[in-house]
Design an enzyme around this catalytic site. Structure first.
Site, mmCIF file in Angstrom:
data_model
loop_
_atom_site.group_PDB
_atom_site.id
_atom_site.type_symbol
_atom_site.label_atom_id
_atom_site.label_comp_id
_atom_site.label_asym_id
_atom_site.label_seq_id
_atom_site.Cartn_x
_atom_site.Cartn_y
_atom_site.Cartn_z
ATOM 1 C CB ALA A 89 -0.908 0.007 1.225
ATOM 2 N N GLY A 134 0.093 -5.773 0.042
ATOM 3 C CA GLY A 134 -0.833 -5.895 -1.077
ATOM 4 C C GLY A 134 -0.180 -6.435 -2.335
ATOM 5 C CD GLU A 137 -2.839 -8.700 1.103
ATOM 6 O OE1 GLU A 137 -4.027 -8.419 0.854
ATOM 7 O OE2 GLU A 137 -2.151 -8.128 1.957
ATOM 8 C CD GLU A 157 0.317 -6.253 5.603
ATOM 9 O OE1 GLU A 157 -0.554 -6.465 4.748
ATOM 10 O OE2 GLU A 157 1.517 -6.251 5.315
#
Length: 183
Positions: A89, A134, A137, A157
């Site tokens: 992110a 992200g 992911e 995170e």
């Protein structure tokens, strides 16, 4: 034995094909089709291809186009530059959102990853560096993942007691699938 691996930088220019190329003009993503292959490149190398709202929107646009185009038989997704596939992110954007906007952003990202995962065509993640948060992911949503030797994967995170915002979709889906098998 040390080997020199060629960097993973798929380029439509290196694919010989007599069919015409087509492209969409997007702000943070390069999208080009050459023959039966669509090339999607997150193009924010100065911030290690970090995901912000406009980038998620561009990714959705590119993958919706690839899904709708019957002449596209597969997609190659990568990041611009040689340092990062997608480094997660964009923290500068996250610093300025409230809880509601953060949840909406997370749901939008989940929708984009669902689109990639369920595209109906193979999506190859050409991982050319960091795939964090992200980015990791996003790679997991792809059908196939190919990485250079120096690629780094992670969910940073979790070290700050945060749940990976976009990955919760996969965790919840796996939990419910397991619960359904056990009942």
């Amino acid at each position: 034995m040390a080997s020199q691996a060629a960097p993973l930088t798929p380029s439509p220019a290196t694919v010989s094909n007599s069919l015409p190329r087509t492209a969409l003009a997007l702000a943070n993503v390069l999208y080009e089709k050459n023959g039966s292959i669509a090339y999607v490149t997150v193009n924010r190398p100065k911030v290690l291809n970090a995901l912000n709202t406009p980038t998620w929107t561009d990714l959705r646009t590119a993958f919706e186009d690839a899904k709708a185009d019957a002449s596209v038989h597969g997609v190659i997704l990568t990041g611009a530059g040689d340092k990062a596939f997608i480094a997660g992110a964009d923290i500068s954007e996250l610093a300025n959102v409230d809880a509601y906007d953060a949840e909406e952003s997370s749901r939008f990202g989940q929708g984009v990853l669902d689109l990639i995962e369920n595209l109906g065509k193979p999506v190859i993640a050409a991982i050319n560096g960091f795939a964090l948060g992200g980015g990791c992911e996003t790679a997991m949503a792809c059908t196939i993942r190919i990485a250079v030797e120096h690629a780094k994967f992670g969910q940073p995170e979790v070290s700050s007691a945060c749940c990976p915002a976009v990955a919760e979709r996969s965790v919840c889906r796996a939990w419910w699938a397991r619960a359904a098998r056990c009942s």
